[in-house]
Design an enzyme around this catalytic site. Structure first.
Site, PDB file in Angstrom:
ATOM      1  N   SER A  91       0.798  -1.238   0.000  1.00 25.23           N
ATOM      2  CA  SER A  91       0.000   0.000   0.000  1.00 25.23           C
ATOM      3  C   SER A  91       0.820   1.272   0.000  1.00 25.23           C
ATOM      4  CB  SER A  91      -0.949   0.008   1.201  1.00 25.23           C
ATOM      5  OG  SER A  91      -1.977  -0.945   1.038  1.00 25.23           O
ATOM      6  N   GLU A 159      -5.517  -3.605  -6.309  1.00 24.12           N
ATOM      7  CA  GLU A 159      -5.730  -4.290  -5.036  1.00 24.12           C
ATOM      8  C   GLU A 159      -6.788  -5.394  -5.193  1.00 24.12           C
ATOM      9  OE1 GLU A 159      -4.172  -4.041  -2.338  1.00 24.12           O
ATOM     10  OE2 GLU A 159      -3.459  -1.986  -2.009  1.00 24.12           O
TER      11      GLU A 159
END
Length: 286
Positions: A91, A159
């Site tokens: 992330s 993601e």
């Protein structure tokens, strides 16, 4: 990741459905400003002092992990340990994504601002995917980074697939040196003329890194950071540090397990950060 909260579903779907940057056989359309310099090779940093290298080696043994560290200020890289080795982004790409949109579009509307807050401050994957689709996909973010001079960092998937990583796979990776340098250029330099204040505030308000670099920072320092966690025991953090009375700098700590099925605790990042902070302090005092 749980399903999006009902009050956010329209935001996610609405932004993801917005026009995308064109991608063709010649690669993604450029977003943001054109390059001001040629893409750089893998950056190198001054090796960490010998005591720091020894301390980082002990951390690697303790956690059965590979530890990469780089520190950078506005004058360039300060020090590094495995600073040119590739690690999974996880992330830590999310502030870079926000920067690309701020650079391309200028001040965001309320909907985009809220999604940026969810993605950067809270590390929400659904919000990040919506923003990524709005930008034009992973290739568009990579193109933006090339335009800033980062010739190393790359995003290939969305993601949560981008978190699946095996050593040697270059997809969705960067190096400690590249991340420290790019974060520094965007947040401390002049690479992001519009939106730097907003992005800084989101990093300072981040809710996910209390046990990582923040745990190693001395009292009285201001900190903004973005964590990342993923496959192969990847545990990352990139932080902007404002020591009282001194110039700010960026610290990137990227860690992965040496074992395919291994897990690395957040304490490994905090321990490595403490070593780096002491080493940079000694350099500043020299």
């Amino acid at each position: 990741m749980a399903a999006p909260r009902p009050d956010r579903r329209a935001l996610l779907l609405g932004l993801a459905a917005a026009p995308l940057a064109a991608c063709g056989s010649d690669g993604p359309a450029r977003v943001g400003r054109p390059p001001t310099r040629s893409p750089s090779p893998v950056p190198t940093a001054t090796p960490a002092p010998r005591p720091a290298v020894a301390a980082l080696g002990r951390i690697e043994e303790r956690y059965d992990a590979v530890v990469g560290v780089a520190a950078a200020g506005t004058g360039g890289l300060l020090l590094g340990h495995r600073a040119g080795s590739r690690f999974a982004l996880c992330s830590t790409f999310k502030p870079l994504l926000a920067a690309a949109l701020l650079d391309r579009d200028g001040p965001p509307d309320a909907r985009t601002r809220r999604l940026m807050a969810d993605a950067v401050r809270d590390s929400d994957n659904d919000a990040a995917n919506a923003l990524l689709a709005y930008l034009g996909g992973p290739a568009a973010l990579t193109a933006y980074l090339r335009g800033t001079g980062d010739g190393v960092t790359r995003l290939d998937r969305t993601e949560p697939a981008l978190n699946e990583h095996a050593p040697g796979d270059p997809r969705d990776t960067s190096t400690p040196a590249a991340l420290a340098t790019t974060y520094s250029a965007l947040l401390l330099g002049d690479a992001l003329p519009t939106g730097r204040r907003l992005l800084t505030d989101l990093l300072v308000a981040s809710t996910t890194g209390e046990a990582r670099i923040r745990a190693a920072v001395p009292d009285g320092w201001r900190v903004g950071d973005k964590t990342g966690t993923g496959g192969h025991g990847s545990v990352n953090d990139v932080a902007v540090l404002w020591p009282p009375g001194r110039d700010p700098w960026v610290l990137a700590v990227l860690v992965r397990s040496r074992r395919a099925d291994g897990e690395v605790p957040e304490a490994a990042v905090a321990d490595a950060a403490a070593v780096a902070i002491r080493a940079v302090g000694r350099l500043s005092d020299a």
